[in-house]
Design an enzyme around this catalytic site. Structure first.
Site, short mmCIF file in Angstrom:
data_model
loop_
_atom_site.label_atom_id
_atom_site.label_comp_id
_atom_site.label_asym_id
_atom_site.label_seq_id
_atom_site.Cartn_x
_atom_site.Cartn_y
_atom_site.Cartn_z
N GLU A 20 0.83 -1.21 0.00
CA GLU A 20 0.00 0.00 0.00
C GLU A 20 0.87 1.26 0.00
O GLU A 20 0.41 2.34 0.36
CB GLU A 20 -0.94 0.02 1.22
CG GLU A 20 -1.91 -1.15 1.32
CD GLU A 20 -3.03 -1.12 0.27
OE1 GLU A 20 -3.07 -0.19 -0.55
OE2 GLU A 20 -3.86 -2.06 0.27
N HIS A 31 -7.14 -3.91 9.67
CA HIS A 31 -8.42 -4.56 9.34
C HIS A 31 -9.24 -4.78 10.62
O HIS A 31 -9.42 -5.94 11.03
CB HIS A 31 -8.15 -5.91 8.66
CG HIS A 31 -7.30 -5.85 7.42
ND1 HIS A 31 -6.67 -6.95 6.88
CD2 HIS A 31 -7.00 -4.82 6.58
CE1 HIS A 31 -6.02 -6.62 5.78
NE2 HIS A 31 -6.18 -5.32 5.58
N HIS A 79 -12.82 -3.69 3.57
CA HIS A 79 -11.39 -4.00 3.60
C HIS A 79 -10.76 -3.63 4.95
O HIS A 79 -10.24 -4.51 5.63
CB HIS A 79 -10.69 -3.28 2.43
CG HIS A 79 -9.21 -3.48 2.39
ND1 HIS A 79 -8.45 -3.12 1.30
CD2 HIS A 79 -8.33 -3.97 3.29
CE1 HIS A 79 -7.18 -3.40 1.53
NE2 HIS A 79 -7.08 -3.92 2.75
N HIS A 136 -2.61 1.39 8.27
CA HIS A 136 -3.73 0.68 7.66
C HIS A 136 -3.89 -0.65 8.37
O HIS A 136 -2.91 -1.37 8.58
CB HIS A 136 -3.47 0.46 6.17
CG HIS A 136 -4.35 -0.59 5.58
ND1 HIS A 136 -5.72 -0.51 5.62
CD2 HIS A 136 -4.06 -1.78 4.97
CE1 HIS A 136 -6.24 -1.58 5.05
NE2 HIS A 136 -5.25 -2.37 4.66
#
Ligand code: 2HA
Ligand code: ZN
Length: 269
Positions: free
Chosen positions: A119, A144, A214, A142
């Site tokens: 990413e 989840h 996501h 980032h």
């Protein structure tokens, strides 16, 4: 081999914070396998000796030119690496990269030639914008988070600030400590430039955004700040879910109660 962290306590402190947060992401169940990534701008911790270090990798393209990143240094989780491993061995599962003068490519300088996160386009685009704004934000995360991702599967929650208001209303702390709420980025392919562009756009108004079906992407002054904002949102999502599991729709704080929080904490919204 001597680590770049040796004799550089400021750099070591920032990398240690990344390792600590990586452990939290794993313990929370938010970081299955290689899920999630962290990038921090460490340029403030870089001295002339590091500037002179040779590359230990080929030159890689970023995928776009990011004009404010010239000569900046980042510590990034490696692509395919596990958060739980980053927690224990940060320099084997992440690396320090240098952005080259064309602002469109980078090279790895330490400690190991670990290729950065898939990413990277999103992370670096956001860092570029923070430098342009002079925001002082140094971290992007980032991950989840289970309950938040679950909520993104309900279209009713994806309207502008629907989820923000719901999550704020679960517990007073959420509005106080995530005062901009949660932006929504419609589904895009992981690692794509379209995802990076949509993230960049949504982060103009929010510190944390949901990547539909996501995960979440957060910016923060440092990695702890980015983690804390995700953590308070996730706490609210869990409270909502627990109430629904107990068989009722939670009442939520009233508009007046939430306004009172804004007034007392001098919040923007
Ligand atoms: O790095 O989570 O979105 C693994 C991911 C990609
Ligand atoms: Zn992901």
């Amino acid at each position: 081999m001597k680590s770049i962290l040796e004799g550089r306590p400021a750099l070591k402190r920032e990398v240690d914070k990344v390792a600590e947060v990586a452990g939290y992401l794993w313990q929370n169940g938010w970081a299955e396998r290689n899920g999630g990534n962290i990038t921090i701008n460490v340029t403030d911790c870089i001295d002339d000796e590091v500037r002179a270090l040779p590359a230990i990798s080929p030159v890689y393209p970023i995928g776009e030119a990011l004009p404010h990143l010239k000569g900046q240094y980042f510590f990034c989780k490696g692509t395919g690496k596990r958060m739980r491993d980053l927690a224990r061995w940060p320099m084997e599962n992440g690396s320090v990269i240098r952005i080259l003068d064309d602002c469109a490519s980078y090279e790895i300088i330490a400690d190991n030639p670990v290729a950065p996160t898939s990413e990277l386009p999103s992370h670096l685009a956001v860092h570029d914008r923070q430098l342009e704004l002079g925001s002082g934000y140094k971290a992007t995360v980032h991950t989840h988070p289970i309950e938040l991702v679950a909520m993104s599967h309900n279209r009713d929650f994806l309207g502008k600030d629907v989820l923000t208001r719901l999550l704020w209303s679960m517990i007073p702390e959420t509005k106080a400590f995530c005062p901009l709420g949660l932006g929504i980025v419609p589904y895009e392919l992981p690692g794509s430039n379209k995802l990076a562009q949509a993230t960049l756009h949504e982060l103009e108004d929010y510190d944390v955004v949901m990547w539909e079906k996501h995960g979440v992407f957060a910016k923060g002054q440092d990695v702890m700040d980015a983690f804390d904002q995700i953590d308070v949102l996730s706490k609210s999502a869990k409270i909502y879910l627990d109430a629904r599991c107990m068989g009722f729709v939670p009442e939520g704080m009233t508009q007046a109660q939430m306004q009172e929080i804004s007034d007392v904490f001098h919040l923007p919204k």
